[in-house]
Design a protein around this motif. Sequence first.
Motif, mmCIF file in Angstrom:
data_model
loop_
_atom_site.group_PDB
_atom_site.id
_atom_site.type_symbol
_atom_site.label_atom_id
_atom_site.label_comp_id
_atom_site.label_asym_id
_atom_site.label_seq_id
_atom_site.Cartn_x
_atom_site.Cartn_y
_atom_site.Cartn_z
ATOM 1 N N ASN A 140 0.014 -1.346 6.914
ATOM 2 C CA ASN A 140 -1.168 -2.199 6.719
ATOM 3 C C ASN A 140 -2.452 -1.435 7.052
ATOM 4 O O ASN A 140 -3.464 -1.575 6.358
ATOM 5 N N LYS A 142 -2.922 1.639 6.675
ATOM 6 C CA LYS A 142 -3.127 2.598 5.587
ATOM 7 C C LYS A 142 -3.398 1.889 4.256
ATOM 8 O O LYS A 142 -3.321 2.498 3.194
ATOM 9 N N LYS A 143 -3.676 0.591 4.324
ATOM 10 C CA LYS A 143 -4.007 -0.226 3.148
ATOM 11 C C LYS A 143 -2.839 -0.410 2.186
ATOM 12 O O LYS A 143 -3.046 -0.706 1.010
ATOM 13 N N ASN A 145 -0.628 -2.970 1.879
ATOM 14 C CA ASN A 145 -0.488 -4.315 2.428
ATOM 15 C C ASN A 145 0.950 -4.816 2.296
ATOM 16 O O ASN A 145 1.566 -4.713 1.240
#
Length: 435
Positions: A140, A142-143, A145
Amino acid sequence: MEIFVEKFGGASVNSADAIRNVEHILSLEKKKRVVIISAMGKTTNKLENIVNKWFNNQVFFTEQFEELKDFHLQLIEELFDNVDIGNTEKIDLQQSVKNIFEELKQKIKVLPNFDYNFLYDSIVSYGEILSTTIISSYLNAKKLNNRLLYAHTIIKTDNNYRDANINFSDTNREVNEQIMSLLKNFDLIITQGFLGGTKENLITTLGREGSDYSAAILAYCLNAKSMTVWKDVAGLLNADPKRVEQTIKIHTMPYTEAVELSYYGASIIHPKTIKPLENVKIPLYIKSFKSPTEQGTVICESESVNPIVPNFIFKDNQLLLSIMPKDLSFVTEISISTIFSLLAKHKVKVNMIQNSAISFSICFDDNRNILPALLNDLEKDFLVRYNEGLQLVTIRHYTVEAVNNIIKGRRILIEQKNRMTAQYLIDNGIEKLNK
């Protein structure tokens, strides 16, 4: 909706660099995924040691507990040592992990210690909870999701601790209610391997190395496009490269052959993994997390193994019990029935059987937490001798050369063969008489 199920084992998440590699693999392709993750490295073994120490001596293994906590906290420190991740996420995650360890410490001291299997599942399950908590948070940050789900709320089982049986009806319902609804908004769901839960929501485990089975259960319930197991080898090899110098990669394998290998103890496949996949013809890919773009091995509805070569399976730490009636009478069907009822009572899985007129011998994995009680029950009606420290070698598609290379110069206690498979129980130990 095409859904892909992938499983990362302990070796693929045992360091900060390894977890970064998982993030890299998951970033290679955008698709709907359910990812099953094992405990990190040797965490399960260390938790087992803590359980065994508490069960046998009521001694809390403080040093190993603290080592385990420090390992996970240090891993977070290394993992978040990156300029594009904020410090808040790291601090929050470290506090969450400290809270999990505090909960674990309190739990082990209040759980009843007379039931080893229940105690084992309640404590050892924390390995997967820790790994998924850390990895989900990192992804999360590190984007990438994702949503973290707890497997014991999804995979529903009976109360057969340490080897729980799946209630597929209840599991299907939970998969539809929890996972399918989340996949409408998320491309990635993270959950634990190895774990299930009873109707009372108590945690169970699915058998040692059961994360593959967890993935297969979810793949079946999701009618997944495929299932992938990420390993530290290039695919399914014909032998453990740590034991055999020159190994050969299997490119394609039928479900039936994979079932045979898993039955005999091939460590790369959990014994129960194949059946759910075969039922709905979901291909199983075994690939290297070191070389994620390489082809690996596929287990599917093929006609034969490609290539056909001898497959070697080694099982260490085997124990051979030779069981005889005290009056030296014949071993009858009634005697065998009594023996197997006791094996079932103590949850002993037999790897080999051999009988003679007055002796019935069984080979199984040595478990010192179960053996004393088993021997105590057996010796009420039988005389029992046992050999410990043995090795069971299975050669599937054996040849004379393959057999000679393995058994040359070694003392064989039991030898069994059929058309396709040869097994040898090799002596590395000392025979004992139980008294």
